[in-house]
Each structure stands twice: as C-alpha cells, then as structure tokens.
Design an enzyme around this catalytic site. Structure first.
Site, PDB file in Angstrom:
ATOM      1  CG  ASP A 143      -1.980   1.286   1.269  1.00 42.13           C
ATOM      2  OD1 ASP A 143      -2.029   1.516   0.273  1.00 42.13           O
ATOM      3  OD2 ASP A 143      -2.182   1.634   2.155  1.00 42.13           O
ATOM      4  CD  GLU A 176      -5.302   6.221  -0.185  1.00 38.98           C
ATOM      5  OE1 GLU A 176      -6.702   5.837  -0.221  1.00 38.98           O
ATOM      6  OE2 GLU A 176      -4.463   6.352  -0.019  1.00 38.98           O
ATOM      7  CG  HIS A 305      -2.529   1.798   6.823  1.00 43.69           C
ATOM      8  ND1 HIS A 305      -3.642   2.891   6.543  1.00 43.69           N
ATOM      9  CD2 HIS A 305      -2.787   2.071   5.571  1.00 43.69           C
ATOM     10  CE1 HIS A 305      -3.700   2.954   5.794  1.00 43.69           C
ATOM     11  NE2 HIS A 305      -3.231   2.400   4.882  1.00 43.69           N
ATOM     12  CG  ASP A 320       4.486 -10.416 -12.465  1.00 40.06           C
ATOM     13  OD1 ASP A 320       4.930  -9.786 -12.483  1.00 40.06           O
ATOM     14  OD2 ASP A 320       5.453 -11.519 -12.256  1.00 40.06           O
ATOM     15  CG  ASP A 324       0.667  -9.282 -17.525  1.00 37.60           C
ATOM     16  OD1 ASP A 324       1.532  -8.338 -17.627  1.00 37.60           O
ATOM     17  OD2 ASP A 324       0.884 -10.311 -17.692  1.00 37.60           O
TER      18      ASP A 324
HETATM   19  N1  DTR Z   1      -7.656   2.992   1.143  1.00 38.13           N
HETATM   20  C1  DTR Z   1      -6.734   2.825   0.915  1.00 38.13           C
HETATM   21  C2  DTR Z   1      -6.374   0.424   0.789  1.00 38.13           C
HETATM   22  C3  DTR Z   1      -7.957   0.213   0.186  1.00 38.13           C
HETATM   23  C4  DTR Z   1      -8.824  -0.612   1.312  1.00 38.13           C
HETATM   24  N2  DTR Z   1      -9.768  -1.066   1.229  1.00 38.13           N
HETATM   25  C5  DTR Z   1      -9.874  -0.347  -0.496  1.00 38.13           C
HETATM   26  C6  DTR Z   1     -10.564  -1.034  -1.409  1.00 38.13           C
HETATM   27  C7  DTR Z   1     -10.545  -0.343  -2.351  1.00 38.13           C
HETATM   28  C8  DTR Z   1      -9.929   0.220  -2.766  1.00 38.13           C
HETATM   29  C9  DTR Z   1      -8.613   0.757  -1.661  1.00 38.13           C
HETATM   30  C10 DTR Z   1      -8.909   0.514  -0.279  1.00 38.13           C
HETATM   31  C11 DTR Z   1      -4.898   2.513   1.912  1.00 38.13           C
HETATM   32  O1  DTR Z   1      -5.601   2.767   2.304  1.00 38.13           O
HETATM   33  O2  DTR Z   1      -4.486   3.507   0.877  1.00 38.13           O
HETATM   34 ZN    ZN Z   2      -2.969   3.021   2.798  1.00 38.04          ZN
HETATM   35 ZN    ZN Z   3      -3.973   3.070   0.066  1.00 39.40          ZN
END
Ligand code: DTR
Ligand code: ZN
Ligand code: ZN
Length: 351
Positions: A143, A176, A305, A320, A324
C-alpha cells in the site's frame, strides 16, 4: 542625415533591463506551464527497470534509506525522482502538480506526478492513477508501491506501442493517505476550474494490487445501493477487466466501487471509474481461498499500514497479473472509449 548617438551607459542599462525582463518571464513560464501550478520537470533519464517487481525492489531500497514514503518527506521525494527518472528513460515528459495538505497541526507541501502519451486525442483522455505516498513509519510496499510500480511498468510498455486514438495520462498521487485524498481531489478541482473536466473520458485507480493473501477484485460498477450514483460508462470500464480475466480463466470478485481512495473525486465529478484491488486487512473467506488459493480466515494483507508492509509482504504473481490487466485495459481504452455513447453491460458477472 545625422544620427544621434545613444550613450554607451544607457545602452548597457537597456540591455540589462531586457535580460532581467526575459529572466522573469522565463521563470514565470517555468512555474506555470499549462497553468494550475503545474511544473514541468527536467529529469535525467536513468537505466530502465523493466518489471513492476523490479520497481518494487527500488521502492523498498529507498524506504530502507529514508524510513518511509509519507507525503512531504525525503522518502516521497526520492521515490518521486525514481518514478520521474524511469519515465524520462521511457521518453515521457513529467509534470509535478503541487498542493498543500492541511492537517490539524501542520501544512505539508507535496505534489502529484503526471505524464502522458503523445499523439493521441487530448480532448478524450484515459486516466490511470495510483498513490505514491505511504503511511508514516512503513515501507508501504503493498500500500501502495504496488500500484505505483504496476503503473510505471504499464507506462513503459505503452511508450513502446503506437499511440492510440486517445491520450493516456498517468498520475502518481501525492497524498492519498490524508483525509479527502488531497492529491486527486486537488487535480479534479483544478480541472473543473479550467473547464477541462469533460476532457477526461475515464479514470482507473490502482491501490493495493499485490497483497500477500490476495484476491483479484474489481470495483463493482453494478453497485446500486451506494450513496453516490455510479457514473455512466463505469460498467463498460469494468467489462474491459472482466473480459480480460475471463479470457485468462482468472477468477475475480468485486469490491465496493467507491471505497475510500483516489477514484472518489473523479466519481463525484461524474467521470466513469474502475479499479483493481487485491485486499487489505479484511479476512479472506473460504470461498475466496478456493478461488484464489492462500489462507481462508486470515487477513488478505496482515501488514496493512504496518511497518511490516515490506517486500516480503507481496505476492509477485498477483502483481504480474494486475500489471498485465492494467496494460491491457490501457491499450484497449486508448484505442476506443468515450467518444460515443456507452451502453450497459449485459454479460455474466460473478459475485
Ligand atoms: N484506502 C486504501 C486501501 C483500501 C482498503 N480497501 C480498499 C478497497 C479499494 C481500494 C482501496 C482500498 C489505503 O489505505 O490507501
Ligand atoms: Zn493506506
Ligand atoms: Zn492505499
């Protein structure tokens, strides 16, 4: 006729004045190419890395050096320079869009990176985005170095193909992980102010695409009980992915289409959206374990996290596959999307 001579000192002052004026004009133009706080970067190309996993290794090395990749930190800057260097070697020009994140106790200056294919219709842009920032105190590899790396690899592949009909624009969002997704929200606001919202035909989001106990999930554009109307055209975008996975006999499931990430600002502006996701800390069901392998009852990403979100916390095969799928969608949508009315899907869908 007698010509009056202009004193040398006056000439020198005049010349200096012109040079100063030109310098100011050049500096102003550098700060605002295309307006909206955009800054085009002069970036030295670097040796090209040619796989999404290779980019992940680089992001891990930078996280080892800087600690994390949180917005406004040296780790984010180093990762951004890596992305820009890779894009430059693939032949892209990159731009930074700066914005400020306001938290309860500080203001953070940060930026998103933008790059696009050349030669396509600039009034019908297919946009793909992934956030490059991570939470503080974590290498943030799943993430979301995973989405950032997949996107970088797709940009590299696309640069080797003939330009499609439509422009493909890539965004590595700057923040984000802060409330309101300030990077993508700022971008959409600026588009709106410049009356350019209608130039964006579609937005595809990639946030967490290499989870260690992965599912293959698509944002569900059939979701009709959501607070926000699903923008018209989103089902067609979803179908590009489902067709691709079906053609590879790859099972897929769905996840909420407007879950908190960078597609939200686009969806609120009624731009068709789609996206891929491989799971965060929710538990994998036994049905999902049958479909995708891995461990039922365990989190899809146990290090969501956390400091343990490192290179060992990813499934390279899922990365991968997702890369794709994104490359396929980008190529297909670059050929044809958004210039005629889009109809609803009527094929089979799972879940
Ligand atoms: N909000 C995002 C991670 C996240 C968790 N569930 C979903 C579903 C669809 C897209 C993203 C996410 C983060 O912590 O960046
Ligand atoms: Zn996150
Ligand atoms: Zn995220």
């Amino acid at each position: 006729m007698r010509r009056r001579r202009i004193p040398r000192t006056l000439l020198a002052i005049g010349a200096l004045g012109i040079v100063a004026l030109l310098t100011v004009l050049i500096l102003l133009a550098r700060d605002r190419p295309g307006g909206s706080g955009m800054r085009t970067e002069e970036v030295a190309p670097r040796a090209q890395v040619t796989s999404a996993y290779g980019h992940l290794e680089e992001f891990q090395a930078l996280a080892d050096e800087h600690g994390d990749r949180a917005a406004g930190t040296s780790g984010h800057e180093a990762a951004a320079e890596y992305v820009e260097g890779q894009l430059a070697s693939a032949g892209y020009e990159t731009t930074r869009q700066y914005f400020t994140v306001e938290t309860w106790d500080e203001e953070i200056e940060t930026f998103s990176i933008l790059a696009e294919t050349k030669g396509g219709n600039e009034d019908n842009v297919i946009m793909l985005g992934a956030h490059l920032d991570g939470v503080p105190g974590s290498p943030a590899i799943n993430d979301n170095a995973s989405g950032a790396a997949a996107l970088l690899e797709v940009a590299r592949r696309l640069a080797q193909e003939d330009a499609g009909e439509n422009t493909v624009r890539f965004a590595w969002w700057g923040a984000e992980e802060y409330r309101g997704f300030p990077g993508s929200s700022h971008y959409v606001e600026e588009l709106d102010e410049d009356d350019e919202l209608e130039t964006i035909a579609a937005y595809l989001n990639f946030d967490m695409v290499a989870s260690p106990n992965a599912v293959v999930a698509l944002y569900d554009a059939r979701d009709d009980d959501s607070r926000l109307n699903v923008p018209d055209g989103s089902l067609d975008l979803m179908e590009v992915f489902t067709d691709y996975f079906d053609s590879r006999d790859q099972p897929w499931i769905t996840t909420s289409w407007n879950y908190e990430s960078d597609q939200v600002a686009f969806a609120e502006a009624d731009i068709p959206v789609a996206g891929l996701f491989s799971g965060s800390n929710e538990r994998k069901s036994s049905r999902e374990a049958r479909l995708f392998g891995g461990e039922g009852g365990a989190p899809r990403d146990p290090n969501y996290h956390q400091p343990g979100d490192d290179l060992d916390n990813v499934d390279p095969d899922t990365l991968d596959l997702m890369t794709d799928a994104i490359a396929h969608a980008a190529t297909r949508l670059a050929q044809d999307f958004g210039t005629q009315d889009s109809g609803a899907l009527d094929g089979d869908t799972q879940d």
